[in-house]
Design an enzyme around this catalytic site. Structure first.
Site, PDB file in Angstrom:
ATOM      1  CG  LEU A 145     -10.914 -30.150 -11.750  1.00 12.54           C
ATOM      2  CD1 LEU A 145     -11.015 -31.779 -11.611  1.00 12.54           C
ATOM      3  CD2 LEU A 145     -12.003 -29.232 -11.483  1.00 12.54           C
ATOM      4  CG  HIS A 146      -5.691 -24.713 -10.402  1.00  9.56           C
ATOM      5  ND1 HIS A 146      -6.691 -24.686 -11.296  1.00  9.56           N
ATOM      6  CD2 HIS A 146      -5.535 -23.827  -9.957  1.00  9.56           C
ATOM      7  CE1 HIS A 146      -6.774 -23.316 -11.259  1.00  9.56           C
ATOM      8  NE2 HIS A 146      -6.115 -22.567 -10.470  1.00  9.56           N
ATOM      9  NE  ARG A 147     -10.080 -21.391  -8.689  1.00  8.88           N
ATOM     10  CZ  ARG A 147      -9.514 -20.158  -8.724  1.00  8.88           C
ATOM     11  NH1 ARG A 147      -8.887 -19.439  -8.047  1.00  8.88           N
ATOM     12  NH2 ARG A 147      -9.855 -19.487  -9.984  1.00  8.88           N
ATOM     13  N   PRO A 148      -7.532 -24.741  -4.259  1.00  8.06           N
ATOM     14  CG  PRO A 148      -6.411 -23.185  -2.946  1.00  8.06           C
ATOM     15  CD  PRO A 148      -6.990 -23.471  -4.383  1.00  8.06           C
ATOM     16  CG  ASP A 201     -10.715 -25.944  -9.739  1.00  9.32           C
ATOM     17  OD1 ASP A 201      -9.953 -25.687 -10.715  1.00  9.32           O
ATOM     18  OD2 ASP A 201     -10.279 -26.813  -8.798  1.00  9.32           O
TER      19      ASP A 201
END
Length: 379
Positions: free
Chosen positions: A214-217, A289
């Site tokens: 998971l890393h989305r803004p 994500d």
């Protein structure tokens, strides 16, 4: 940055591949190989948007990619600063090399930066993975996709829905080519290297486990969102051991929100391509994500729960194992998935057969043989 000097006796039909971030490398590898087999003169540019070993260099080693001819070394930064650095570096390079075609991949800042520079210099552009749309302009990647597609001369699409999107946006059909997914070429070519047993041994996994990436803004930038995300991932960890290869982006915020505190959750550094997909291959489910992971799980038959309100890859839902979920419902949906177990048979998207690189190379070869005279513009 390496010295940008012209190589002696450079042929006129030069193709430059521009890559910059982790998702680009598995897409570029089969295209570079297929064009090389046809004798096309190529150069590989790495912008350095992802620059450390785990996020970039390991991919070159594991995928058999040639050492980049040029590494711009732009590093991280805001979208504007990073894209500006990419554009200024590529402008110098393109002016000196005078390529006939540049090939860009996916939807990262390196992709749109290269397309903008090439368009203004009158250089033809090919976009691999064109036409994907989430219809969410709050995502920087969506802006990059739309702009790149409008500037491209060759648009290589991975799924039928992408062709429809490009038609609605007025892209002439003769520019659009349905070729399949070159990232799947790479996955299939390396399938025997993805060892779930090695992953279990390396990470001390003895039973059922889930992988989360998971890393989305929208999930990690705001502290309140990060706190909700941690709560959701902990709900999954209540059900099964959860392994999180943690992207540098958002790591500090997720740690501050308490991600590391669950005793059934193991946080590890980002993995190389082979190691990551070995871990995914043995998982009971994946929470993500990421766009690319949605495609990889589709091919591997691993249930995928995508923590986003939309996806630019709906074919992974209609012809794969993917499902969109909210943070609030993640725990109970994961419970359903784990109770049901993995299916033995699942649909696979059309032309995801390991031959996309060959199809792209066929089109590029024909295009180079009949390209317009140098100096054409894009209006």
């Amino acid at each position: 940055m390496r010295e940008l000097t012209r190589k002696a006796a450079l042929p006129s039909d030069l193709v430059i591949h521009v890559t910059g971030a982790r998702p680009n490398f598995p897409k570029a590898a089969p295209v570079i190989a297929a064009l090389g087999a046809r004798g096309v003169t190529q150069e590989l540019v790495h912008t350095g948007q992802h620059y450390d070993d785990a996020m970039a260099k390991v991919f070159f080693r594991q995928l058999g990619l040639p050492e980049p001819d040029v590494d711009l070394g732009v590093g991280s930064g805001t979208h504007a600063r990073q894209t500006a650095s990419i554009m200024t570096g590529l402008e110098d390079l393109f002016v000196q090399r005078e390529p006939s075609l540049i090939i860009v991949y996916g939807d990262v800042n390196s992709t749109v930066g290269a397309a903008l520079v090439a368009a203004k210099l009158g250089i033809s552009i090919a976009h691999v993975e064109a036409g994907l749309r989430s219809f969410d302009r709050s995502m920087p990647e969506e802006v990059n996709r739309v702009v790149t597609d409008q500037l491209s001369d060759l648009l290589f699409v991975t799924s039928p829905d992408a062709m429809i999107h490009l038609g609605h946006e007025g892209i002439p059909s003769e520019r659009v080519h349905f070729v399949g997914n070159p990232m799947i070429d790479t996955l299939l070519a390396n399938l025997d290297r993805f060892s779930a047993e090695q992953a279990r041994s390396r990470h001390g996994l003895t039973g059922e486990y889930v992988v989360a990436t998971l890393h989305r803004p929208s999930n990690v930038d705001d502290p309140a969102d990060a706190a909700e995300l941690v709560k959701a991932v902990h709900a999954v960890a209540d059900l099964a051991r959860t392994v999180v290869p943690l992207h540098p982006r958002g790591r500090a915020r997720l740690e501050a929100a308490g991600l590391f505190t669950h005793d059934q959750l193991t946080v590890i550094d980002p993995l190389g391509y082979v190691e990551f997909l070995g871990l995914v291959r043995g998982a009971a489910a994946v929470v993500t994500d990421s766009g690319g992971v949605q495609e990889e799980t589709t091919m591997l038959g691993v249930p995928c729960l995508t923590l986003r309100p939309n996806t630019e890859r709906p074919v992974t839902i209609t012809h794969g194992t993917n499902r969109l979920v909210t943070r609030a419902e993640l725990g109970w949906v994961a419970g359903q998935i784990l109770a049901a177990g993995r299916v033995e048979h699942w649909p696979v998207p059309p032309l995801w057969d390991g031959k996309a690189g060959e199809r792209i190379a066929d089109v590029v070869g024909a295009f180079l043989g009949a390209r317009p005279a140098p100096g054409k513009g894009h209006g």
